[in-house]
Design an enzyme around this catalytic site. Structure first.
Site, short mmCIF file in Angstrom:
data_model
loop_
_atom_site.label_atom_id
_atom_site.label_comp_id
_atom_site.label_asym_id
_atom_site.label_seq_id
_atom_site.Cartn_x
_atom_site.Cartn_y
_atom_site.Cartn_z
N GLN A 93 0.81 -1.23 0.00
CA GLN A 93 0.00 0.00 0.00
C GLN A 93 0.84 1.27 0.00
O GLN A 93 0.29 2.36 -0.14
CB GLN A 93 -0.94 0.01 1.21
CG GLN A 93 -2.06 -1.01 1.15
CD GLN A 93 -3.09 -0.72 0.06
OE1 GLN A 93 -3.16 0.37 -0.50
NE2 GLN A 93 -3.88 -1.73 -0.27
N SER A 138 3.74 -4.73 -4.98
CA SER A 138 2.74 -5.12 -5.97
C SER A 138 2.60 -4.04 -7.02
O SER A 138 2.73 -2.85 -6.73
CB SER A 138 1.40 -5.35 -5.26
OG SER A 138 0.36 -5.44 -6.20
N ALA A 139 2.31 -4.44 -8.27
CA ALA A 139 2.23 -3.47 -9.38
C ALA A 139 0.85 -2.82 -9.50
O ALA A 139 0.74 -1.65 -9.81
CB ALA A 139 2.59 -4.16 -10.70
N HIS A 140 -0.21 -3.60 -9.25
CA HIS A 140 -1.53 -3.07 -9.63
C HIS A 140 -2.08 -2.01 -8.68
O HIS A 140 -3.10 -1.39 -8.97
CB HIS A 140 -2.54 -4.22 -9.80
CG HIS A 140 -3.08 -4.78 -8.52
ND1 HIS A 140 -4.32 -4.45 -8.05
CD2 HIS A 140 -2.56 -5.64 -7.64
CE1 HIS A 140 -4.54 -5.10 -6.91
NE2 HIS A 140 -3.48 -5.82 -6.65
N THR A 183 8.30 -19.27 -15.89
CA THR A 183 8.72 -18.30 -16.90
C THR A 183 8.30 -16.90 -16.49
O THR A 183 7.15 -16.68 -16.14
CB THR A 183 8.10 -18.67 -18.26
OG1 THR A 183 8.55 -19.97 -18.60
CG2 THR A 183 8.50 -17.69 -19.35
N CYS A 242 -11.12 -7.24 0.31
CA CYS A 242 -10.93 -8.66 0.52
C CYS A 242 -11.90 -9.21 1.55
O CYS A 242 -12.25 -10.37 1.51
CB CYS A 242 -9.51 -8.94 1.00
SG CYS A 242 -8.30 -8.44 -0.20
#
Lengths: 383, 147
Positions: free
Chosen positions: A178, A198-200, A236, A323
């Site tokens: 966050q 985290s990216a999003h 990958t 969540c």
């Protein structure tokens, strides 16, 4: 009109991020492990991204392990440390307000025979450092305390916690999902050994994240296979996603101060305006708080109705946390800060982002009182 | 919201019917618990063994509000015996179904209605046989879900 005020849940991909990712789907699609030119190009994009992300948090490239996101990073940090170091000890310390990705992982580890201690927080949601010191013992191998809470936005005293384990053989993990791109994040200033990213949450793609692992940290993988990411995370690499992640980090850090100042002003205006409603209060700390987080409680009503009536007016908000909004129990964070369960049900989280303007805030402040009034008119708790 | 709830639930949530209290109610029933995040209170007026007026007050999620509204529609004008026959399935199906996690809301609504009827029968002494039936329902649910 639609106003998105749920940026702590997720954010839209920035057009510049999307543009950076685009070539890596169909044109430069190589597998970074292949030795031919397609593979080498993918590898180069991967390593450049690693460099960028490492630099942004004061780490070195070799300390960045790409994952599928914040949850996986938290799982890898805790499970990977706990098992790898169990000959030395079997005690884990965390806080009572962690994200479910940490708490559920700790519950799993407890079922596997590890001892887990949960440090309490004060009524504003700040983890009590002395609560950690009290339970810290020779068996402790890892402490996990989030940088800022996802529900109430409270910023934790990470550096103070790092200080107490500095001289000890205890790893310190923090979930910075966050905070990355919102407030400064520096692994050396913090003194952490592991950091989840985290990216999003920062206008990057979903399904990409990273775990910072300080050099020399004893950790084992939770996903096995071809030995990618120094053997710590096989599979990958999601090159397009990782390139997008790096671009998102770069943009977020460039705009960090400007956005934080803008959002802090909007946040405070929202809070001031909302608290004019009777029997309402702010959850969390007034200033040690993420620039984009508003979490307020309203007596006598329940959050879902609030969120859905807001949704009808085009305002996307959240109860406690996205969540937990499918659960019936009140938020564990709000109960940990001493909110009575009946009061915790009436909480509303609004999280600002780049797109929000003062007009949005005014619109919310105009719509909200009527909605609260409508729900209270129905409430049997009011005579 | 429509992917969350049926059209009927949405309709009743947006514009609930029969909100309010009846100050001189003949029967009153409360189900649920604010600690769990939902509580419903139903008020009934009874004349010639029929529910002539019914009002509700509910604190709870959209499903709780919609089931409250729906049960007042279902019970209005019904005899007391018919009202005792309204159960969670009849409320849920009148609403076009509820998500599994929200099924307890229809329990609450049916329970509050049965309690209101029981309250009336107990106070009025008008129908000892039906009172027994109501008592059986109310006692069973007390064990069931005062979680």
């Amino acid at each position: 009109m639609r106003i998105y005020l749920d940026h702590a849940a997720t954010t839209p991909v920035d057009p510049l991020v999307l543009k950076a990712m685009q070539p890596y789907f169909s044109k430069d699609f190589g597998n970074a492990s292949s030795i031919h030119s397609f593979g080498r190009e993918a590898k180069e994009a991967l390593e450049q991204s690693r460099e960028k992300i490492a630099k942004a948090i004061g780490a070195t490239a070799e300390e960045i392990i790409f994952t599928s996101g914040g949850s996986e990073s938290d799982n890898l940090a805790l499970i990977g440390i706990a098992f790898k170091n169990q000959v030395r000890g079997n005690h884990i310390i965390t806080s009572s307000i962690e994200h479910p990705a940490v708490l559920s992982t700790c519950e799993y580890l407890a079922r596997e025979g590890f001892q887990v201690s949960y440090a309490p927080v004060d009524k504003e949601g700040i983890v009590k450092v002395e609560g950690i010191e009290k339970v810290l013992d020779g068996q402790t191998t890892v402490i996990s305390v989030m940088h800022a809470n996802n529900e109430i936005g409270t910023i934790q005293p990470i550096e103070e916690i790092a200080e107490i384990v500095k001289e000890k053989e205890v790893y310190f993990h923090s979930d910075a999902v966050q905070t990355l791109g919102k407030i400064p994040v520096d692994v050396n200033k913090f003194g952490v050994d592991l950091l989840s990213l985290s990216a999003h949450k920062i206008y990057g793609p979903k399904g990409v994240g990273a775990l910072y692992v300080r050099k020399g940290t004893r950790i084992q993988p939770i996903i096995f296979g071809g030995g990618h990411e120094k053997g710590l995370r096989s599979g990958t690499e999601n090159v397009a996603g990782i390139v997008g992640f790096a671009k998102a980090v770069e943009l977020a850090n460039e705009r960090l101060e400007e956005e934080a100042n803008k959002q802090r002003k909007l946040r405070d205006k929202l809070i001031r305006g909302i608290l004019e409603i009777n029997d309402s209060w702010l959850n969390g700390h007034a200033t040690k708080r993420l620039p984009n987080n508003v979490n307020v409680g309203f007596k006598y009503i329940e959050g879902e109705g609030l969120v859905l009536y807001l949704d009808e007016k085009g305002i996307s908000a959240s109860t406690g946390s996205a969540c937990s909004s499918h659960k019936l129990e009140p938020s564990h964070v709000l109960t940990a800060i001493g909110c009575k369960p009946e009061d915790a049900h009436g909480s509303l989280r609004l999280t600002l982002g780049r797109s929000n303007t003062e007009k949005d805030v005014d619109y919310v402040l105009e719509a909200l009182p009527g909605i609260v009034k409508k729900l209270r008119k129905m409430s049997p708790l009011i005579k | 919201m429509k992917d969350l709830y049926s059209d009927t639930v949405v309709k009743h949530f947006r514009h609930p019917h029969n909100i309010g209290e009846i100050r001189d109610a003949d029967g009153e029933g409360t189900a649920g618990n604010p600690v769990c995040g939902d509580i419903m209170r139903l008020y009934i007026k009874v004349k010639n063994n029929k529910i002539t007026n019914i009002k509700f007050k509910t604190m709870g999620c959209a499903a709780a509000i919609a089931t409250s509204s729906m049960i007042t529609d279902l019970a209005k004008g019904k005899t007391l015996a018919e009202a005792l026959g309204i159960n969670r399935e009849s409320v849920a199906s009148a609403l076009g179904g509820l998500p599994p996690i929200k099924m307890h809301c229809s329990n609450l609504a049916a329970d509050a209605l049965h309690m209101a009827v029981y309250d009336y029968l107990k106070k009025s002494g008008s129908d000892p046989k039906l009172l027994k039936e109501a008592e059986r329902l109310v006692k069973a649910l007390k064990k069931q879900h005062f979680h």
